[in-house]
Motif scaffolding. Sequence first.
Motif, PDB file in Angstrom:
ATOM      1  N   SER A   1     -61.301  -3.944 -59.147  1.00  0.00           N
ATOM      2  CA  SER A   1     -62.247  -5.409 -59.611  1.00  0.00           C
ATOM      3  C   SER A   1     -63.537  -4.892 -60.880  1.00  0.00           C
ATOM      4  N   LEU A   2     -64.417  -4.070 -59.915  1.00  0.00           N
ATOM      5  CA  LEU A   2     -65.218  -3.049 -60.869  1.00  0.00           C
ATOM      6  C   LEU A   2     -64.993  -1.967 -62.213  1.00  0.00           C
ATOM      7  N   PHE A   3     -63.061  -1.496 -62.127  1.00  0.00           N
ATOM      8  CA  PHE A   3     -62.167  -0.752 -62.729  1.00  0.00           C
ATOM      9  C   PHE A   3     -62.368  -1.616 -64.135  1.00  0.00           C
ATOM     10  N   ARG A   4     -62.269  -3.442 -63.682  1.00  0.00           N
ATOM     11  CA  ARG A   4     -61.447  -4.032 -65.420  1.00  0.00           C
ATOM     12  C   ARG A   4     -63.453  -4.950 -65.962  1.00  0.00           C
ATOM     13  N   ALA A   5     -64.367  -4.275 -64.547  1.00  0.00           N
ATOM     14  CA  ALA A   5     -65.056  -4.902 -65.346  1.00  0.00           C
ATOM     15  C   ALA A   5     -65.894  -3.774 -66.187  1.00  0.00           C
ATOM     16  N   ALA A   6     -66.061  -2.758 -65.741  1.00  0.00           N
ATOM     17  CA  ALA A   6     -65.909  -1.125 -67.103  1.00  0.00           C
ATOM     18  C   ALA A   6     -65.710  -1.079 -68.464  1.00  0.00           C
ATOM     19  N   ALA A   7     -64.192  -1.836 -67.775  1.00  0.00           N
ATOM     20  CA  ALA A   7     -63.379  -2.077 -69.284  1.00  0.00           C
ATOM     21  C   ALA A   7     -64.306  -3.452 -69.997  1.00  0.00           C
ATOM     22  N   ARG A   8     -64.251  -4.019 -69.068  1.00  0.00           N
ATOM     23  CA  ARG A   8     -64.658  -4.703 -70.490  1.00  0.00           C
ATOM     24  C   ARG A   8     -66.093  -4.686 -70.724  1.00  0.00           C
ATOM     25  N   ARG A   9     -66.348  -4.198 -70.469  1.00  0.00           N
ATOM     26  CA  ARG A   9     -68.253  -3.645 -70.952  1.00  0.00           C
ATOM     27  C   ARG A   9     -67.915  -2.490 -71.894  1.00  0.00           C
ATOM     28  N   GLY A  10     -66.692  -1.662 -71.969  1.00  0.00           N
ATOM     29  CA  GLY A  10     -66.935  -0.490 -72.665  1.00  0.00           C
ATOM     30  C   GLY A  10     -66.847   0.200 -72.127  1.00  0.00           C
ATOM     31  N   ASP A  11     -67.329   0.959 -70.494  1.00  0.00           N
ATOM     32  CA  ASP A  11     -68.116   1.416 -70.049  1.00  0.00           C
ATOM     33  C   ASP A  11     -66.755   2.654 -69.258  1.00  0.00           C
ATOM     34  N   GLN A  12     -66.184   3.660 -70.783  1.00  0.00           N
ATOM     35  CA  GLN A  12     -64.892   4.131 -70.754  1.00  0.00           C
ATOM     36  C   GLN A  12     -65.033   5.104 -69.321  1.00  0.00           C
ATOM     37  N   HIS A  13     -66.077   6.360 -69.032  1.00  0.00           N
ATOM     38  CA  HIS A  13     -66.065   6.382 -68.458  1.00  0.00           C
ATOM     39  C   HIS A  13     -66.200   6.617 -66.405  1.00  0.00           C
ATOM     40  N   SER A  14     -66.773   5.092 -66.573  1.00  0.00           N
ATOM     41  CA  SER A  14     -66.658   5.041 -65.306  1.00  0.00           C
ATOM     42  C   SER A  14     -65.716   3.999 -64.924  1.00  0.00           C
ATOM     43  N   ALA A  15     -64.858   3.349 -65.663  1.00  0.00           N
ATOM     44  CA  ALA A  15     -63.427   2.524 -65.631  1.00  0.00           C
ATOM     45  C   ALA A  15     -62.225   4.027 -64.960  1.00  0.00           C
ATOM     46  N   ALA A  16     -62.389   4.930 -66.144  1.00  0.00           N
ATOM     47  CA  ALA A  16     -61.407   5.446 -65.405  1.00  0.00           C
ATOM     48  C   ALA A  16     -61.616   6.192 -64.046  1.00  0.00           C
ATOM     49  N   GLY A  17     -63.195   6.755 -63.580  1.00  0.00           N
ATOM     50  CA  GLY A  17     -63.547   7.261 -62.053  1.00  0.00           C
ATOM     51  C   GLY A  17     -62.540   6.150 -61.320  1.00  0.00           C
ATOM     52  N   LEU A  18     -63.342   4.849 -61.340  1.00  0.00           N
ATOM     53  CA  LEU A  18     -63.363   3.621 -61.019  1.00  0.00           C
ATOM     54  C   LEU A  18     -61.163   3.680 -60.451  1.00  0.00           C
ATOM     55  N   TYR A  19     -60.264   4.128 -62.131  1.00  0.00           N
ATOM     56  CA  TYR A  19     -59.144   3.887 -61.696  1.00  0.00           C
ATOM     57  C   TYR A  19     -58.908   4.839 -61.063  1.00  0.00           C
ATOM     58  N   ARG A  20     -58.740   6.179 -61.085  1.00  0.00           N
ATOM     59  CA  ARG A  20     -58.416   7.226 -60.222  1.00  0.00           C
ATOM     60  C   ARG A  20     -58.690   7.222 -58.247  1.00  0.00           C
ATOM     61  N   GLN A  21     -60.166   6.554 -58.169  1.00  0.00           N
ATOM     62  CA  GLN A  21     -60.685   5.747 -57.451  1.00  0.00           C
ATOM     63  C   GLN A  21     -59.131   5.014 -56.658  1.00  0.00           C
ATOM     64  N   ALA A  22     -58.748   3.784 -57.444  1.00  0.00           N
ATOM     65  CA  ALA A  22     -57.719   3.338 -56.926  1.00  0.00           C
ATOM     66  C   ALA A  22     -56.658   3.461 -56.134  1.00  0.00           C
TER      67      ALA A  22
END
Length: 305
Positions: free
Chosen positions: A259-280
Amino acid sequence: MSSPVTVVEPFVSVVIPTYNYGYLLHRALCSVIAQQTADVEVLVINDGSTDETEEIFARFQRSTGSDVHMISQPNCGVAAARNRGVRAARGRYVFFLDADDELLPEGLAALRQALVSQPDAGMVLGAYLSVNAAGTERLRLPTQVAGSASERICRYLLEKKIAVSHSRSLFRRDLLLQRPYPEKLRSSEDVAVFACLLASATVVTTDTPVARIHKHADSLRHRRADQFFARQLVAEVFASLPGDCQRYRQRYEAQRYLSLFRAAARRGDQHSAAGLYRQALRLWPFQALRLCYLHTWVRVNFAWR
């Protein structure tokens, strides 16, 4: 010789937590006192409002002569406001009405009627009218709650097939005292409480709509959640769940990261999105590799390059 005064103990305590919703408080209060009886008490918990909440409440009291009470506290968040209301309440059951919502005329009566078949139920879920910003209303019926504690938790946390919310639910006060709202969480604080009640209490429903729940930009919190928040939430949710529900912990944590990954992707925060997806992906690959998440992951990586 005068007759002794009979004191009626409240059966339901209506608790209205509010923070800077003074302009809507009058509507909420009117919807409650229209159906207030001797065994219904009304408490407003003012969580450090900086608007005219106290003045509006005082005017309401003077103009209606209603037996309603306000407790003011420094701003500590909605979880603390709810807990304060539960501690102050005297009723066997507590009904939380958000200050921007309103009870329907027969709302409390419908909830009480649902208890006739199960007088010791821990929670009553009512139908409600969802009202969007344009004023369009849509009837939402409650989901029937059945099965074991483990089955309920799976349907609530993972499958999203059981919906619980304030402003249309009645809770047994003793259970809320046993599992208070986690005050260190400033959003999603109700998930831990709802999960605990679903796992431990009898739940009954009524298809009679009990409230209008208004959806508007003002009613939503826009706090940016992070991995630390996700871990806090998961810990709070599973702290009060029985042993046979603990097997869902990793999967639920993965779901929160996604859920956080999608939110980070929507706001264009690729670095956070990548880390969150790896955690999931590490916690629950089957969930993370679903097409909807993979599609977002491809978009994030393509944008990054």
